[in-house]
Scaffold this motif. Sequence first.
Motif, PDB file in Angstrom:
ATOM      1  N   TYR A  94      -1.788  20.440  46.336  1.00 56.82           N
ATOM      2  CA  TYR A  94      -2.023  19.010  46.544  1.00 56.82           C
ATOM      3  C   TYR A  94      -2.681  18.689  47.885  1.00 56.82           C
ATOM      4  CZ  TYR A  94       1.014  18.714  42.500  1.00 56.82           C
ATOM      5  OH  TYR A  94       1.553  18.879  41.258  1.00 56.82           O
ATOM      6  N   GLY A  95      -2.335  19.458  48.920  1.00 58.02           N
ATOM      7  CA  GLY A  95      -2.898  19.190  50.247  1.00 58.02           C
ATOM      8  C   GLY A  95      -4.292  19.760  50.435  1.00 58.02           C
ATOM      9  N   LEU A  96      -4.487  21.005  49.987  1.00 53.15           N
ATOM     10  CA  LEU A  96      -5.782  21.659  50.178  1.00 53.15           C
ATOM     11  C   LEU A  96      -6.687  21.565  48.954  1.00 53.15           C
ATOM     12  CD1 LEU A  96      -4.551  24.893  52.025  1.00 53.15           C
ATOM     13  CD2 LEU A  96      -5.461  22.784  53.032  1.00 53.15           C
ATOM     14  N   GLY A  97      -6.132  21.088  47.842  1.00 52.41           N
ATOM     15  CA  GLY A  97      -6.930  20.931  46.630  1.00 52.41           C
ATOM     16  C   GLY A  97      -7.261  22.228  45.916  1.00 52.41           C
ATOM     17  N   LEU A  98      -6.517  23.287  46.200  1.00 52.73           N
ATOM     18  CA  LEU A  98      -6.731  24.575  45.527  1.00 52.73           C
ATOM     19  C   LEU A  98      -5.891  24.575  44.252  1.00 52.73           C
ATOM     20  CD1 LEU A  98      -6.486  26.791  48.731  1.00 52.73           C
ATOM     21  CD2 LEU A  98      -8.562  25.972  47.601  1.00 52.73           C
TER      22      LEU A  98
END
Length: 135
Positions: A94-98
């Motif tokens: 969710y934070g890095l979009g991976l």
Amino acid sequence: MGPELLGFAAAGICAYAADLGLFIWLRGPMGWDPLTAKALSFVAGCSVAYAGNALGTYRRRTPGVSRLRQYTIFFAVNIAGALVQLLCLAVSHYGLGLTSQRADTVSGAGVGMALATVLRFWGTRTLVFRTQKVA
């Protein structure tokens, strides 16, 4: 420290096998929902790990300490480890979009598991089975 690490790893491998095996059985043939199955398999895995460490790796470390107290602290340390794994997964996804399955596996089961194992080892040896200080 070598024998301690090996004993801790052996208990952890047995706990992982118990957790995974019970989860698969509860989800498959038993048809339980995933969260209930995982909660029960997590408790079973913690119990196997505690037994392996208490009766094996750290059997001579804390004479006279209540097993219930040890297990309660051990369980809390394992919950903290599980939270570390979830945090790694959440930050990556969710934070890095991976968001790929590979990224989730690497962050949760790779990086998260490694950090959680370090936390569990530290907590097990210093909080659960700490050595008695001689005055």
